[in-house]
Design an enzyme around this catalytic site. Structure first.
Site, PDB file in Angstrom:
ATOM      1  CD  GLU A 155      60.823  21.696  79.191  1.00 11.21           C
ATOM      2  OE1 GLU A 155      61.196  22.316  80.203  1.00 11.21           O
ATOM      3  OE2 GLU A 155      61.132  20.502  78.968  1.00 11.21           O
ATOM      4  CD  GLU A 185      61.005  21.179  86.642  1.00  6.86           C
ATOM      5  OE1 GLU A 185      61.928  20.349  86.620  1.00  6.86           O
ATOM      6  OE2 GLU A 185      60.614  21.798  85.613  1.00  6.86           O
TER       7      GLU A 185
END
Length: 393
Positions: free
Chosen positions: A196, A305
């Site tokens: 990520e 997120e």
């Protein structure tokens, strides 16, 4: 037998070789550390250590025995954006206080806010609010939720890229975070491998609310793994970009917009997974760290997120992206991802197809595909929101 004068002399020599330094409330002993070539002290009480690239901590990983460092990628996906990387030359705040010499890498020193429990992250399991059963003084509901506004594709991929709008969202409490990123992953949820990259605001992890560049990895479904260089694994190459350090400029509401291009892709020759920021090769995760990701990725996700601890018995007011819904307006209002690309099995960058849109709590955060600016911005979307509001309780 040593005389008193001899004893004093030896003590003086020892003190010259070993010195104690108080940094962010912690005492740090530096005993002739030949790995650190230079140390840069930043105004915000951050310290950047410039490590000899061949003595960086990640090389202590047991799988790195006899590993030869790859100083640059051997290949680059066809059609991946190699120009127009962002709105301005990329700088991090620590650059104003000094630069690391060639042949070294900048590592942000862990401070008093370092918390190893934060090394674990979470995947958007089933792409819905994900409950984490942990206890905390701020946690009145016995856990917290990870919420998402994302797009995702499934298939066989060798990388991904996007230009991500940089903002400084407000987080409600110390424990909460706001992230905008790319996920490249493979494998079942309970044993997923993921790499990520993106930006995040996390006071608990970093000690402040600055917008910081981060990377993350796990090879066992988030049972282990870590941010940045908090554990061994990532081989850092760049002498100019530090992981976990903040961007000098971010976007302003109804004002100047800042963005940066984040890329994750697999080197066809070595098999290593490279991370790039603004076209700068930051470093790589060797393919031998992974089982599921050793050959290819099977899922790519882009978007935002947040963590919701419901500290006041209601939904958090932690913002995602700019803190504004896409329905409130596009550019300069809502945050965006532009030039969203996947690298297909032919090692060619292309627009994602059969895209799934997943918003875990539409009353709190949103996402809208940008169909109006494809010619100038490529495939993209607006996303984000304020969290708590009249509909988001």
């Amino acid at each position: 037998m040593l005389t008193f004068v001899d004893l004093v002399r030896w003590l003086f020599i020892l003190m010259s070789l070993t010195h104690e330094e108080l940094v962010e409330g912690k005492r740090i002993w530096n005993v002739v550390n030949k790995s650190i070539i230079k140390t840069i002290k930043v105004e915000t009480n951050e310290i950047i250590d410039c490590y000899d690239i061949y003595r960086q901590p990640s090389l202590n990983h047991p799988l790195f025995c006899n590993h030869t460092i790859q100083r640059e990628p051997n290949s680059y996906p066809k059609g991946m954006k190699s120009d127009n990387f962002g709105t301005s030359q990329l700088t991090q705040t620590w650059h104003k206080y000094g630069l690391c010499p060639e042949g070294t890498i900048p590592i942000r020193r862990k401070g008093k806010n370092y918390d190893p429990t934060l090394l674990r992250k979470h995947r958007p399991l089933k792409l819905s609010p994900y409950k984490t059963n942990v206890t905390s003084p701020e946690d009145v509901n016995g856990g917290h939720e990870h919420e998402y506004a994302i797009i995702e594709v499934e298939g066989n991929f060798l990388g991904a890229q996007a230009k991500i709008n940089l903002w400084q969202p407000v987080t409600e409490i110390y424990n909460e975070m706001s992230i905008s990123q790319i996920w490249v992953s493979a494998g079942p949820d309970d044993n997923v491998n993921t790499i990520e990259a993106g930006w995040q605001v996390s006071r608990k992890l970093h000690g402040d609310d600055y917008t910081r560049f981060f990377i993350y990895w796990t090879n066992d479904g988030y049972k282990t793994g870590c941010y940045d260089l908090f554990c061994d694994g990532f081989v850092h190459i760049s002498s100019t970009i530090a992981l976990g350090c903040n961007f000098t400029e971010v976007s302003t509401f109804n004002g100047r917009q800042k963005d940066a291009t984040f890329s994750i892709y697999k080197d066809q020759s070595s098999g290593h997974w490279w991370v790039q920021l603004q076209g700068i090769s930051i470093g790589y995760y060797p393919s031998f760290l992974f089982k599921e990701l050793s050959k290819r990725a099977t899922q790519v996700i882009w978007g935002g997120e947040i963590t919701n601890w419901k500290s006041k018995g209601q939904h958090t007011s932690t913002q995602m992206g700019s803190g504004h819904f896409p329905s409130e307006g596009g550019l300069k209002t809502s945050s965006y991802f532009n030039w969203v690309k996947v690298v297909n099995k032919n090692y060619t960058a292309e627009d994602p197809e059969n895209v799934g849109i997943h918003v875990s709590n539409p009353d709190c955060y949103g996402l809208k595909i940008d169909d109006d600016n494809y010619e100038t911005n490529g495939y993209g979307f607006y996303y984000g929101g304020p969290g708590y509001n009249d509909k988001c309780q």
